[in-house]
Design a protein around this motif. Sequence first.
Motif, PDB file in Angstrom:
ATOM      1  N   GLY A  86       3.561 -16.189  73.840  1.00 10.04           N
ATOM      2  CA  GLY A  86       2.148 -16.495  74.009  1.00 10.04           C
ATOM      3  C   GLY A  86       1.265 -15.445  73.386  1.00 10.04           C
ATOM      4  N   PHE A  87       1.669 -14.180  73.501  1.00 14.47           N
ATOM      5  CA  PHE A  87       0.894 -13.071  72.946  1.00 14.47           C
ATOM      6  C   PHE A  87       0.815 -13.154  71.423  1.00 14.47           C
ATOM      7  CE2 PHE A  87       0.972  -8.621  71.304  1.00 14.47           C
ATOM      8  CZ  PHE A  87      -0.309  -8.262  71.686  1.00 14.47           C
ATOM      9  N   GLY A  90      -0.020 -17.608  70.640  1.00 19.61           N
ATOM     10  CA  GLY A  90      -0.935 -18.420  71.427  1.00 19.61           C
ATOM     11  C   GLY A  90      -0.174 -19.426  72.279  1.00 19.61           C
ATOM     12  N   ILE A  91      -0.912 -20.167  73.090  1.00 20.91           N
ATOM     13  CA  ILE A  91      -0.278 -21.161  73.959  1.00 20.91           C
ATOM     14  C   ILE A  91       0.499 -22.168  73.116  1.00 20.91           C
ATOM     15  CG2 ILE A  91      -0.685 -22.992  75.641  1.00 20.91           C
ATOM     16  CD1 ILE A  91      -3.100 -21.453  76.617  1.00 20.91           C
ATOM     17  N   GLY A  94       3.219 -21.224  70.740  1.00 18.38           N
ATOM     18  CA  GLY A  94       4.059 -20.313  71.506  1.00 18.38           C
ATOM     19  C   GLY A  94       4.979 -21.017  72.485  1.00 18.38           C
ATOM     20  N   THR A 191       3.619 -18.778  79.086  1.00 18.26           N
ATOM     21  CA  THR A 191       3.067 -18.643  77.736  1.00 18.26           C
ATOM     22  C   THR A 191       1.557 -18.466  77.796  1.00 18.26           C
ATOM     23  OG1 THR A 191       4.832 -20.031  76.819  1.00 18.26           O
ATOM     24  CG2 THR A 191       2.901 -19.697  75.446  1.00 18.26           C
ATOM     25  N   SER A 192       0.907 -19.187  78.705  1.00 14.90           N
ATOM     26  CA  SER A 192      -0.548 -19.043  78.850  1.00 14.90           C
ATOM     27  C   SER A 192      -0.899 -17.655  79.365  1.00 14.90           C
ATOM     28  CB  SER A 192      -1.098 -20.126  79.786  1.00 14.90           C
ATOM     29  OG  SER A 192      -0.562 -19.991  81.092  1.00 14.90           O
ATOM     30  N   GLY A 194       0.907 -15.023  78.701  1.00 18.69           N
ATOM     31  CA  GLY A 194       1.126 -14.180  77.525  1.00 18.69           C
ATOM     32  C   GLY A 194      -0.022 -14.239  76.536  1.00 18.69           C
ATOM     33  N   ALA A 195      -0.657 -15.415  76.430  1.00 16.37           N
ATOM     34  CA  ALA A 195      -1.776 -15.557  75.500  1.00 16.37           C
ATOM     35  C   ALA A 195      -2.950 -14.669  75.891  1.00 16.37           C
ATOM     36  CB  ALA A 195      -2.220 -17.016  75.432  1.00 16.37           C
ATOM     37  N   GLY A 196      -3.012 -14.292  77.167  1.00 19.75           N
ATOM     38  CA  GLY A 196      -4.094 -13.416  77.624  1.00 19.75           C
ATOM     39  C   GLY A 196      -3.680 -11.969  77.781  1.00 19.75           C
TER      40      GLY A 196
END
Length: 243
Positions: A86-87, A90-91, A94, A191-192, A194-196
């Motif tokens: 995710g990082f 992105g979602i 990812g 994953t979400s 990780g996106a943040g």
Amino acid sequence: MNYRSRNVKKSWVRVVPLFLLFSISAIGAVTLGDILSFELLSSKRELLLNYRDAHYIATVFFYMTLYTGIVAFSLPGATVATLTGGFLFGIFPGVLLSVSAATMGATFIFLAARWGFGDRLAMKMDAAGGKVKAIKTGIDENQWSMLFLVRLVPLVPFFVANLVPALVNVKLWRYVISTFLGIIPGGLVYTSVGAGLGEVFAQGKTPNLRVIFEPQILLPILGLCGLAALPMLIKAIRGGEAL
């Protein structure tokens, strides 16, 4: 070489993939420990982002290869790897990358177990009577529901969910489909998160990994579990009525 010796040799050959899997898993658990950690990801985040920007396709390849290996050999760091997806990506894509890699790794375990002793154990269970036969019959009659349930329930160890289906003669295509679809909800949550991670790291904090147990996340997943178990419940009710 007589017939018995050939059978013994063949049996040892079939067990080799499982032996390697368990050996690498044990060695990895001892030697790797917490190498794949939030601290490592935080300290290397700029390097990872720069490499991704310069070599996007290569980053995707390395990420999926690493993730597949982590799952296939049950190495520590799967959660961090999901967050990293995710990082970095992105979602989406990812979640697609992490779920695909996890499915490939899980399939490796499935095939190793099936090659090692899954077929023979399944035949023994088919030939058995009593409770063993009843359990095997129950699994056979509700394979889709059981496969989705073990993937959706957060408390079922991933390795157990990978190994057991091979021992009860689940078809490969059914295993792959249920694995891929069944791990999407949990994969999407992490994953979400990780996106943040960029903002979390900037604030010097640690991501909340218990987010999956929060009501707004857990209740929908439990709802999916209920849907997966519904065919078994209906079948049990109909069976009771027939009696």
